[in-house]
Design a protein around this motif. Structure first.
Motif, PDB file in Angstrom:
ATOM      1  N   ASP A  83       6.143 -19.878   4.724  1.00 33.35           N
ATOM      2  CA  ASP A  83       5.160 -19.682   3.654  1.00 33.35           C
ATOM      3  C   ASP A  83       5.814 -19.796   2.285  1.00 33.35           C
ATOM      4  O   ASP A  83       5.224 -20.350   1.341  1.00 33.35           O
ATOM      5  CB  ASP A  83       4.485 -18.319   3.798  1.00 33.35           C
ATOM      6  CG  ASP A  83       3.573 -18.239   5.012  1.00 33.35           C
ATOM      7  OD1 ASP A  83       3.208 -19.308   5.544  1.00 33.35           O
ATOM      8  OD2 ASP A  83       3.240 -17.116   5.441  1.00 33.35           O
ATOM      9  N   ARG A 119       6.033 -14.357   0.308  1.00 34.73           N
ATOM     10  CA  ARG A 119       5.007 -15.362   0.625  1.00 34.73           C
ATOM     11  C   ARG A 119       4.681 -16.225  -0.598  1.00 34.73           C
ATOM     12  O   ARG A 119       4.226 -17.344  -0.470  1.00 34.73           O
ATOM     13  CB  ARG A 119       3.747 -14.673   1.163  1.00 34.73           C
ATOM     14  CG  ARG A 119       3.977 -13.994   2.511  1.00 34.73           C
ATOM     15  CD  ARG A 119       2.685 -13.467   3.109  1.00 34.73           C
ATOM     16  NE  ARG A 119       2.948 -12.791   4.377  1.00 34.73           N
ATOM     17  CZ  ARG A 119       3.051 -13.399   5.540  1.00 34.73           C
ATOM     18  NH1 ARG A 119       2.919 -14.724   5.589  1.00 34.73           N
ATOM     19  NH2 ARG A 119       3.293 -12.735   6.646  1.00 34.73           N
ATOM     20  N   GLU A 120       4.944 -15.693  -1.767  1.00 35.50           N
ATOM     21  CA  GLU A 120       4.804 -16.459  -3.006  1.00 35.50           C
ATOM     22  C   GLU A 120       6.174 -16.556  -3.657  1.00 35.50           C
ATOM     23  O   GLU A 120       6.912 -15.568  -3.727  1.00 35.50           O
ATOM     24  CB  GLU A 120       3.820 -15.766  -3.955  1.00 35.50           C
ATOM     25  CG  GLU A 120       3.669 -16.454  -5.294  1.00 35.50           C
ATOM     26  CD  GLU A 120       2.743 -15.713  -6.233  1.00 35.50           C
ATOM     27  OE1 GLU A 120       2.771 -16.008  -7.441  1.00 35.50           O
ATOM     28  OE2 GLU A 120       2.011 -14.829  -5.757  1.00 35.50           O
ATOM     29  N   ARG A 132       6.493 -23.505   1.538  1.00 37.03           N
ATOM     30  CA  ARG A 132       5.216 -24.200   1.334  1.00 37.03           C
ATOM     31  C   ARG A 132       4.623 -23.840  -0.025  1.00 37.03           C
ATOM     32  O   ARG A 132       4.056 -24.691  -0.718  1.00 37.03           O
ATOM     33  CB  ARG A 132       4.231 -23.845   2.457  1.00 37.03           C
ATOM     34  CG  ARG A 132       4.505 -24.566   3.764  1.00 37.03           C
ATOM     35  CD  ARG A 132       3.480 -24.175   4.812  1.00 37.03           C
ATOM     36  NE  ARG A 132       3.686 -24.893   6.064  1.00 37.03           N
ATOM     37  CZ  ARG A 132       3.119 -26.045   6.375  1.00 37.03           C
ATOM     38  NH1 ARG A 132       2.276 -26.608   5.517  1.00 37.03           N
ATOM     39  NH2 ARG A 132       3.359 -26.634   7.530  1.00 37.03           N
ATOM     40  N   ASN A 133       4.733 -22.573  -0.409  1.00 38.06           N
ATOM     41  CA  ASN A 133       4.209 -22.143  -1.694  1.00 38.06           C
ATOM     42  C   ASN A 133       4.969 -22.813  -2.830  1.00 38.06           C
ATOM     43  O   ASN A 133       4.359 -23.300  -3.797  1.00 38.06           O
ATOM     44  CB  ASN A 133       4.318 -20.615  -1.812  1.00 38.06           C
ATOM     45  CG  ASN A 133       3.796 -20.095  -3.140  1.00 38.06           C
ATOM     46  OD1 ASN A 133       4.564 -19.909  -4.080  1.00 38.06           O
ATOM     47  ND2 ASN A 133       2.497 -19.856  -3.216  1.00 38.06           N
ATOM     48  N   SER A 177       3.945 -26.559  -2.898  1.00 40.64           N
ATOM     49  CA  SER A 177       2.573 -26.776  -3.336  1.00 40.64           C
ATOM     50  C   SER A 177       2.449 -26.632  -4.851  1.00 40.64           C
ATOM     51  O   SER A 177       1.854 -27.478  -5.526  1.00 40.64           O
ATOM     52  CB  SER A 177       1.641 -25.784  -2.628  1.00 40.64           C
ATOM     53  OG  SER A 177       0.333 -25.869  -3.134  1.00 40.64           O
ATOM     54  N   ARG A 178       3.024 -25.596  -5.402  1.00 41.62           N
ATOM     55  CA  ARG A 178       2.857 -25.328  -6.828  1.00 41.62           C
ATOM     56  C   ARG A 178       3.616 -26.336  -7.691  1.00 41.62           C
ATOM     57  O   ARG A 178       3.099 -26.849  -8.687  1.00 41.62           O
ATOM     58  CB  ARG A 178       3.283 -23.903  -7.142  1.00 41.62           C
ATOM     59  CG  ARG A 178       2.307 -22.873  -6.576  1.00 41.62           C
ATOM     60  CD  ARG A 178       2.947 -21.512  -6.418  1.00 41.62           C
ATOM     61  NE  ARG A 178       3.297 -20.914  -7.688  1.00 41.62           N
ATOM     62  CZ  ARG A 178       4.082 -19.839  -7.788  1.00 41.62           C
ATOM     63  NH1 ARG A 178       4.594 -19.285  -6.699  1.00 41.62           N
ATOM     64  NH2 ARG A 178       4.355 -19.339  -8.979  1.00 41.62           N
TER      65      ARG A 178
END
Length: 520
Positions: free
Chosen positions: A129, A448-449, A132-133, A136-137
């Motif tokens: 996660d 997660r972030e 991926r975060n 994505s950002r």
């Protein structure tokens, strides 16, 4: 395609009839020499000003690589940020940005901080996660730069003959491997959520090869180039980083701010190399003012904030045999002494303290703020935040980061030196990430972030850690490294690192003009 736009930067100038022909010709020539056209309306704006080399240089420095014709919107910010207080003296005014209007809720607001928000327990899924975060950002930031990127999986069509010949393609990927081929070419392997791709920068493409040398593991980049005949290799023509945006006058407005902020870091109370005399001189100056060495006069009555970017104390067990270099061997006693010092600061100055790798918090970044046992030693109005943290001082968005990743950037990017700490900090801004490499010298918790991504551009980036002082500006961001209050340690002596101690950075919140003052 993006590369075609860059290649199209040729010297083409509109024929414009104006009364002040010489002035217009001068402006046109300056932009033409830099490889840009200039829109007639933009030229009109400039000819109505007392246009100097410095103003044109400011505009050129702000242009994005994809710019072909310089528009009025790209001229306006440079013109609107000039305010004249005396004849011949110009100062940039900090813009009031509508994007951040929800942050103007008080004099001091904590906008972003991991404290009490950490969910990390170290499970495999959290690592997935986390990356991926990040992807994505940062990928969204790259797409917003206007290039038509495609998924890596779509390049498999090349093998099926569904992609035209030597068509240029653009992809976004996270860097998974870096190496140099036996022939001296730069090999960069990237991956996204659909697959991976081998890319190469040819050594005879000198400019792009130099860029390829600056790519770091785990960062997110965009690349454009041509596929090999078998579709298994992309020959890179250009590399793009997320970078800070160029903001236009339609996004900016003026706001009124008064007062100054003091930026310091790496106090290292408890170390036998802590410069107590200089520190006491600093505390006395905050209370009573007086003459100090610097590049401008400072009235302490104007100081409203004091921001500490980590390593408040020297800590315990941070490195082998540290106890031999401590004047105070109990970490809580170190914080008690620190609290006594900070409790002497005038109450009209709001104190904000963030931790560093020597402080008594978890080592993995992002770091939460100090535990309550330590916070209770200080007076109640001291504001404690995590590392990193984003605060707003009267609307001046300030990103505080201790700066441990500077070690990784200096070690992995050519030309980086501890003597100029602002250069690696600017690399953080280009990458929109405070610690691009994962698993090197900086321990990063897989939240997660990814809290180290730089979402909104700050007005100020304030770091420490490297014990040297510097300030600079990059795309409207004031970059400050505020040094230390500790003389050279034994480790620094062995590494031939010379600190620059006993200094503080004073920032005018209205203009972001920065003044370094010394208490040596």
């Amino acid at each position: 395609m993006w590369r075609i736009l860059i290649a199209s930067k040729v010297i083409i100038v509109c024929a414009i009839l104006m009364e002040n022909t010489n002035h217009a010709s001068f402006i046109v020539e300056q932009f033409a020499q830099a490889g840009y056209q200039i829109d007639p309306d933009a030229l009109t704006l400039l000819t109505e000003q007392d246009t100097s080399h410095s103003l044109i240089s400011q505009i050129l420095d702000s242009l994005d690589e994809s710019t072909l014709v310089v528009s009025p919107a790209q001229i306006d910010p440079a013109l609107n940020t000039r305010i004249t207080t005396q004849p011949g003296t110009e100062y940039p005014r900090v813009p009031r940005d509508p994007d951040y209007e929800d942050e103007w809720t008080g004099e001091l607001d904590v906008i972003s901080d991991i404290t009490d928000q950490s969910t990390c327990v170290g499970e495999y899924r959290e690592f997935v996660d986390f990356f991926r975060n990040r992807f994505s950002r940062l990928g969204d930031m790259l797409r917003n730069r206007g290039v038509g990127f495609r998924p890596i999986e779509s390049l498999n069509r090349r093998k099926l003959g569904l992609v035209e010949g030597r068509e240029e393609v653009s992809v976004i990927g996270m860097v998974s491997d870096l190496r140099t081929s036996k022939n001296g070419h730069r090999m960069i392997e990237i991956e996204d959520t659909t697959g991976s791709l081998r890319t190469m920068v040819l050594k005879n493409k000198h400019d792009i090869f130099e860029q390829g040398q600056k790519v770091m593991l785990d960062e997110v980049i965009g690349v454009s180039g041509n596929l090999s005949d078998d579709g298994n290799l992309l020959f890179i023509n250009s590399i793009m980083w997320p970078d800070m945006p160029i903001r236009t006058s339609s996004q900016l407005g003026e706001r009124n701010v008064s007062g100054k902020a003091v930026m310091i870091s790496d106090v290292h109370i408890g170390s036998d190399t802590f410069l107590e005399d200089q520190w006491l001189g600093f505390i006395d100056w905050l209370n009573h003012g007086g003459s100090v060495a610097g590049n401008g006069s400072v009235d302490v009555k104007d100081i409203r904030y004091l921001v500490v970017a980590g390593d408040l104390v020297d800590g315990i067990g941070i490195y082998p045999n540290q106890e031999d270099e401590l004047a105070i061997t109990d970490v809580y006693e170190q914080y008690k002494v620190a609290a006594d010092y900070f409790n002497q600061i005038p109450k009209h100055i709001k104190v904000i303290i963030s931790p560093g790798n020597h402080d008594a918090v978890r080592q993995a970044e992002p770091q939460p703020t100090f535990p309550e046992k330590i916070r209770k030693m200080f007076r109640p109005d001291v504001v404690f935040v995590g590392n990193p943290a984003v605060i707003s001082m009267d609307g001046v968005r300030t990103l505080i980061y201790h700066g441990r990743s500077i070690d990784d950037i200096v070690a992995n990017l050519p030309g980086m030196k501890y003597e100029d700490p602002t250069r690696p900090m600017i690399e953080m801004l280009k990458r929109r990430h405070l610690s691009p490499m994962y698993g090197s010298r900086v321990s990063i918790a897989p939240e997660r972030e990814d809290h180290l991504v730089i979402d909104k551009p700050p007005h100020i980036l304030h770091c420490g850690h490297v014990h040297t002082v510097g300030y600079n500006t990059y795309r409207g961001v004031t970059v400050i490294n505020s040094g230390t209050w500790q003389s050279q340690t034994e480790f620094q002596r062995r590494m031939n690192l010379q600190p620059d101690p006993g200094k503080a950075a004073i920032v005018d919140l209205a203009t972001l003009n920065t003044n370094i003052i010394s208490f040596q």
